[in-house]
Design an enzyme around this catalytic site. Structure first.
Site, PDB file in Angstrom:
ATOM      1  N   PRO A   2       3.297 -22.962  36.276  1.00 61.89           N
ATOM      2  CA  PRO A   2       4.296 -24.027  36.107  1.00 61.89           C
ATOM      3  C   PRO A   2       5.612 -23.453  35.584  1.00 61.89           C
ATOM      4  O   PRO A   2       5.619 -22.618  34.681  1.00 61.89           O
ATOM      5  CB  PRO A   2       3.639 -24.947  35.070  1.00 61.89           C
ATOM      6  CG  PRO A   2       2.175 -24.716  35.241  1.00 61.89           C
ATOM      7  CD  PRO A   2       2.045 -23.262  35.576  1.00 61.89           C
ATOM      8  N   GLU A   3       6.709 -23.898  36.180  1.00 57.64           N
ATOM      9  CA  GLU A   3       8.030 -23.434  35.771  1.00 57.64           C
ATOM     10  C   GLU A   3       8.755 -24.562  35.041  1.00 57.64           C
ATOM     11  O   GLU A   3       8.169 -25.605  34.755  1.00 57.64           O
ATOM     12  CB  GLU A   3       8.795 -22.930  36.994  1.00 57.64           C
ATOM     13  CG  GLU A   3       8.088 -21.765  37.672  1.00 57.64           C
ATOM     14  CD  GLU A   3       8.868 -21.183  38.846  1.00 57.64           C
ATOM     15  OE1 GLU A   3      10.087 -21.417  38.951  1.00 57.64           O
ATOM     16  OE2 GLU A   3       8.255 -20.485  39.667  1.00 57.64           O
TER      17      GLU A   3
END
Length: 271
Positions: A2-3
């Site tokens: 996840p960014e």
């Protein structure tokens, strides 16, 4: 992994259920995350009220009326908002249960996330204090990037993904922002003008904001706190599109490896 958009989407999903709530209990089933969950943390947070919540880079910070929690999703982690009575499943490692009868449950098959205690200001926590500028903040611009690039000799994509320079710009969004700014990902960060860095800063901001608006990207198994997937993957221009035609010039999108990460770019548009 996840960014920033996925973490921001998660924050917005869990905030209405935690902010202002009193923690009835913390249930820990697995302490062996990336860094072990401290013994006695359940006692520390019981009865605390969540006074503020924020994102710093890819970390989620829960400010309590005494102390704070520093949380990270890791590579495969996610939060779900559920009624307090829902039974746990495999890989459900901890629950924050509120006196409102709701809980935020953390699930992480690979256990690379974290739940850390901070007795003081979480911005001074060792995992937080060395982080670079926020790409959605007012201080982030082309000159900020150009100053940070001075004296460095590495590919601009690796530079852009350095969390000591700018936080939260991971592999997906670095590729997309460089395409939007028409900059080749292998170009040396010291060989980019201030004007082109301003284009890149604008592209980073626009790309991340658009991804947040779409709820993030569904790459592998990301989903938001409500369990729904993100839809920005449908808007990607280069990432994961090797062998397909560029939507801008028609040339074939290529893939290469920079810093051991898959990198996607258009040989016609990016120089």
């Amino acid at each position: 992994m996840p960014e920033l958009p996925e973490v921001e989407t998660t924050l917005r999903g869990i905030r209405p259920h935690l902010l202002g709530a009193r923690i009835a209990k913390l249930v820990v089933r697995e302490r062996r995350l990336r860094w072990p969950i401290a013994a006695g943390l359940e006692t520390r947070v019981r009865g605390c009220t969540v006074t503020a919540m924020q994102r710093r880079g890819k970390y989620l910070l829960l400010h309590l009326d005494r102390g704070a929690l520093v949380m990270h999703l890791g590579m495969t982690g996610s939060f779900r908002v559920l009624p307090a009575a829902v039974p746990a499943r495999v890989h459900d490692h901890y629950d924050l249960v509120t006196e409102r009868g709701r809980m935020v449950r953390y699930r992480d098959p690979r256990r690379f996330g974290c739940l850390l205690w901070c007795a003081g200001d979480p911005m001074r926590h060792p995992r937080i204090r060395g982080l670079g500028v926020e790409p959605l903040g007012e201080e982030f611009d082309g000159q900020c990037l150009r100053r940070a690039a001075a004296g460095r000799h590495l590919a601009v994509k690796s530079f852009l993904m350095d969390s000591r320079v700018v936080v939260g710009v991971g592999n997906i969004y670095a590729s997309e922002a460089l395409f939007a700014a028409a900059i080749h990902p292998r170009r040396g960060c010291h060989r980019i003008s201030g004007a082109r860095y301003q284009l890149l800063a604008d592209a980073v901001r626009t790309t991340l904001s658009a991804a947040i608006g779409h709820g993030g990207s569904t790459i592998r198994d990301f989903a938001a706190a409500d369990g729904l997937p993100g839809y920005f993957e449908q808007e990607l221009k280069v990432y994961g599109r090797a062998g397909r035609a560029c939507t801008r010039c028609g040339r074939t999108i290529r893939r290469m490896v920079i810093g051991q990460r898959s990198t996607f770019y258009c040989p016609g548009c990016q120089r």
